[in-house]
Design a protein around this motif. Sequence first.
Motif, short mmCIF file in Angstrom:
data_model
loop_
_atom_site.label_atom_id
_atom_site.label_comp_id
_atom_site.label_asym_id
_atom_site.label_seq_id
_atom_site.Cartn_x
_atom_site.Cartn_y
_atom_site.Cartn_z
N ALA A 195 81.17 2.43 15.24
CA ALA A 195 81.26 3.96 15.54
C ALA A 195 80.12 4.03 16.26
CB ALA A 195 81.90 4.62 14.95
N LEU A 196 79.32 3.78 17.54
CA LEU A 196 78.23 4.33 17.37
C LEU A 196 77.41 5.85 17.80
CD1 LEU A 196 77.93 1.17 20.45
CD2 LEU A 196 76.72 0.84 17.65
N LYS A 197 76.32 5.72 17.79
CA LYS A 197 76.19 7.03 17.60
C LYS A 197 74.35 6.46 18.46
CE LYS A 197 78.15 10.08 14.82
NZ LYS A 197 78.61 11.43 14.95
N ILE A 198 74.28 7.69 19.62
CA ILE A 198 72.99 7.82 19.71
C ILE A 198 72.16 9.31 19.20
CG2 ILE A 198 71.31 8.35 22.18
CD1 ILE A 198 73.92 7.22 23.97
N ARG A 199 70.96 8.52 18.72
CA ARG A 199 70.72 9.62 17.39
C ARG A 199 69.24 9.47 17.17
NH1 ARG A 199 72.87 6.99 11.68
NH2 ARG A 199 71.81 5.63 12.47
N LEU A 200 68.22 10.48 16.37
CA LEU A 200 67.11 10.62 15.66
C LEU A 200 66.39 9.58 14.95
CD1 LEU A 200 66.20 14.27 16.84
CD2 LEU A 200 65.83 11.94 18.44
N ALA A 201 65.28 9.05 14.83
CA ALA A 201 65.26 8.44 13.53
C ALA A 201 63.66 8.86 13.73
CB ALA A 201 65.25 5.73 14.20
N ARG A 202 63.59 9.06 12.51
CA ARG A 202 61.99 9.50 12.29
C ARG A 202 61.36 8.76 11.79
NH1 ARG A 202 58.74 12.29 8.43
NH2 ARG A 202 58.34 14.71 9.31
N ARG A 207 79.77 2.48 26.42
CA ARG A 207 80.52 2.11 25.78
C ARG A 207 81.15 2.88 24.86
NH1 ARG A 207 75.51 -2.78 24.92
NH2 ARG A 207 75.13 -3.01 27.33
N GLY A 208 80.84 3.90 24.26
CA GLY A 208 81.82 4.61 23.86
C GLY A 208 80.73 5.37 22.81
N ALA A 209 78.93 5.40 23.09
CA ALA A 209 78.44 6.04 22.08
C ALA A 209 78.22 7.66 21.96
CB ALA A 209 76.57 5.55 22.38
N GLN A 210 78.65 7.80 20.70
CA GLN A 210 78.77 9.36 20.43
C GLN A 210 77.35 10.37 20.67
OE1 GLN A 210 81.17 11.14 21.08
NE2 GLN A 210 82.40 9.17 21.55
N PRO A 211 76.91 10.88 21.35
CA PRO A 211 75.29 11.66 21.04
C PRO A 211 75.05 12.84 19.60
CG PRO A 211 75.93 12.10 23.00
CD PRO A 211 76.79 11.54 22.44
N THR A 212 74.59 12.69 19.14
CA THR A 212 74.45 13.80 17.99
C THR A 212 74.28 14.82 18.58
OG1 THR A 212 72.44 13.35 17.55
CG2 THR A 212 73.56 12.49 16.67
N ASP A 213 74.28 16.41 18.46
CA ASP A 213 74.05 17.27 18.74
C ASP A 213 72.42 17.50 18.95
OD1 ASP A 213 76.25 18.01 17.65
OD2 ASP A 213 75.93 19.50 16.46
N ARG A 214 71.30 17.23 18.75
CA ARG A 214 70.26 17.50 19.04
C ARG A 214 69.96 16.44 20.55
NH1 ARG A 214 66.49 20.66 19.56
NH2 ARG A 214 67.40 21.36 18.12
N VAL A 215 70.07 15.23 19.96
CA VAL A 215 70.06 14.11 22.07
C VAL A 215 71.50 14.81 22.33
CG1 VAL A 215 70.68 11.47 22.39
CG2 VAL A 215 69.29 12.33 20.04
N LEU A 216 72.05 15.29 22.74
CA LEU A 216 73.25 16.36 23.48
C LEU A 216 72.80 17.13 24.22
CD1 LEU A 216 75.60 15.92 24.67
CD2 LEU A 216 76.58 17.55 23.35
N ARG A 217 71.48 17.61 23.24
CA ARG A 217 70.80 19.04 24.04
C ARG A 217 69.74 18.43 25.62
NH1 ARG A 217 69.54 24.17 22.46
NH2 ARG A 217 70.73 25.02 20.64
N PHE A 218 69.14 17.16 24.69
CA PHE A 218 68.24 16.38 25.63
C PHE A 218 69.08 15.97 27.25
CE2 PHE A 218 65.92 15.33 21.26
CZ PHE A 218 65.32 16.27 21.44
#
Length: 122
Positions: free
Chosen positions: A2-9, A65-76
């Motif tokens: 499962a792939l995620k598009i997310r923020l890394a601090r 490819r099926g990566a799901q964005p997180t809420d914040r990345v979806l805003r971007f």
Amino acid sequence: MALKIRLARGGAKKRPFYRIVVADARSPRDGRFIDRLGSYDPQKAKDDESRIVLDVEKAKEWLARGAQPTDRVLRFLDNAGVLKREARNNPKKGEPGTKAKERAAAAAAAAEAAAGGEEASA
């Protein structure tokens, strides 16, 4: 996987800086990632162009490819015109809780009783 598009601090304490990454959902937030798509600097002004840097073409590839964005990345991605984000509305969020409602009712009853006492004495 499962792939995620997310923020890394990243960044120092109280000075956040985020990388927009594609990572396995099981990986830690700041840990291993597969690809870097851009960056987000919340310290910059909202109208600054370098606040959000995003490689839109790479993002489209990973979404295909099926990566799901997180809420914040979806805003971007919505602001970039890649995906459409549904508006959210929670009208109950601003409503006071049960204790606050009880206190307000008690205060109203006390004010009504005080107003009734003044009328009786007049």
